[in-house]
Enzyme design. Structure first.
Site, short mmCIF file in Angstrom:
data_model
loop_
_atom_site.label_atom_id
_atom_site.label_comp_id
_atom_site.label_asym_id
_atom_site.label_seq_id
_atom_site.Cartn_x
_atom_site.Cartn_y
_atom_site.Cartn_z
N ASP A 47 0.01 5.13 1.18
CA ASP A 47 -0.17 6.00 2.35
C ASP A 47 -0.04 5.25 3.67
OD1 ASP A 47 -0.73 8.60 1.48
OD2 ASP A 47 -2.75 8.05 0.90
N ASP A 100 0.88 -1.17 0.00
CA ASP A 100 0.00 0.00 0.00
C ASP A 100 0.93 1.24 0.00
OD1 ASP A 100 -2.10 1.86 0.78
OD2 ASP A 100 -1.26 1.72 2.81
O1 M1P Z 1 -4.74 6.17 1.47
C1 M1P Z 1 -5.41 6.06 0.28
C2 M1P Z 1 -6.49 7.14 0.16
O2 M1P Z 1 -5.85 8.40 0.01
C3 M1P Z 1 -6.71 9.51 -0.13
O3 M1P Z 1 -7.52 9.63 1.01
P1 M1P Z 1 -7.71 11.01 1.86
O4 M1P Z 1 -7.61 12.14 0.92
O5 M1P Z 1 -9.05 10.81 2.50
O6 M1P Z 1 -6.60 11.00 2.90
C4 M1P Z 1 -7.62 9.34 -1.32
O7 M1P Z 1 -6.85 9.43 -2.49
C5 M1P Z 1 -8.34 8.00 -1.27
O8 M1P Z 1 -9.02 7.77 -2.48
C6 M1P Z 1 -7.36 6.87 -1.05
O9 M1P Z 1 -8.03 5.63 -0.87
#
Ligand code: M1P
Length: 248
Positions: A13, A11
């Site tokens: 983030d 993953d």
């Molecule tokens: O971590 C993945 C997510 O990152 C973003 O989420 P947010 O802006 O809420 O932090 C978005 O790009 C989301 O689509 C994605 O799953």
């Protein structure tokens, strides 16, 4: 463990990068070193442009064996796009319109401390719904994230969508800090597994931080085809990889 017959999927983030931020140079170097012994795939929920920003800029798809943005709905192998799915085609305009209208009305009625702009972001493979608005500042993002922890704005919104559209064949996932993703059932991160010939791998590992039910790493983490690893930060990911692949 050695040889390029092990696939390691990550993953983005909270796993390879701090949330919404760019991968740190030492982490990038570590993953590229791991590529010498494993096949590396990156599978994020964000769209390609955001993923590119976070993962090292232009040409980053060539650095990894596989890159899957939007949960794998846009897919690259060795830097070349080889698959793309579209939610528009899958659902049809009528359903898309009903869903978007519902979300905009629900958002309009939401009483939250701040609202900015871009409450719906339409991507190739998913619809991203954001109660505070995607063009909030980093500070407003963190404020909403904290507020949501106690007020459960996103969880309640998702429940309302499920009630309104029980038969639309939609799946929801809360993967980030300010929004949730909506896509056809089965188009979660396990989607990317169907795009590779998995018989060539003796093991398939997946690392993610949102591995609890409702999180966007849950399905692939639990999938019987993968060995799931829950991580709490890029540093933790690195530590777990060291123990798994470099212990002896
Ligand atoms: O971590 C993945 C997510 O990152 C973003 O989420 P947010 O802006 O809420 O932090 C978005 O790009 C989301 O689509 C994605 O799953």
């Amino acid at each position: 463990m050695s040889g390029r017959d092990v696939l390691v999927l990550f993953d983005v983030d909270g796993t390879l990068t701090p949330s919404r931020l760019v991968i740190k140079p030492d982490m990038k170097e570590f993953i590229l070193k791991l590529k010498e012994i494993c096949v590396i795939g990156v599978v994020g929920g964000s769209d390609f442009v955001k993923m590119e920003e976070q993962m090292g800029g232009e040409g980053f798809t060539q650095m990894y064996d596989y890159v899957f943005s939007e949960n794998g709905l846009v897919a690259f192998k060795d830097g070349k796009e080889f698959s793309r799915m579209s939610i528009k085609k899958k659902l049809g305009e009528e359903k898309v319109k009903k869903f978007v209208n519902f979300c905009l009305r629900y958002t309009a009625d939401l009483d939250i401390p701040k609202k900015r702009g871009t409450f719906i972001e339409f991507r190739d493979g998913l619809i991203n719904v954001c109660p505070v608005g995607r063009n909030c500042t980093q500070e407003e993002r963190m404020e909403f994230f904290e507020y949501d922890k106690t007020h459960k704005i996103r969880e309640t919104f998702v429940e309302a969508c499920k009630q309104e559209f029980p038969d639309m064949g939609l799946q929801f996932s809360i993967g980030g800090q300010i929004s949730f993703d909506v896509f056809p059932t089965g188009w979660d991160k396990t989607f990317c597994l169907g795009l590779m010939d998995l018989t060539q791998f003796k093991e398939i590992h997946f690392f993610g931080d949102k591995t609890m039910p409702g999180g966007n790493d849950y399905e692939i983490y639990e999938d019987p085809r993968t060995i799931g690893h829950r991580t709490t930060s890029p540093e933790d990911t690195k530590q777990q990889l060291k123990e798994l692949f470099y212990k002896n």
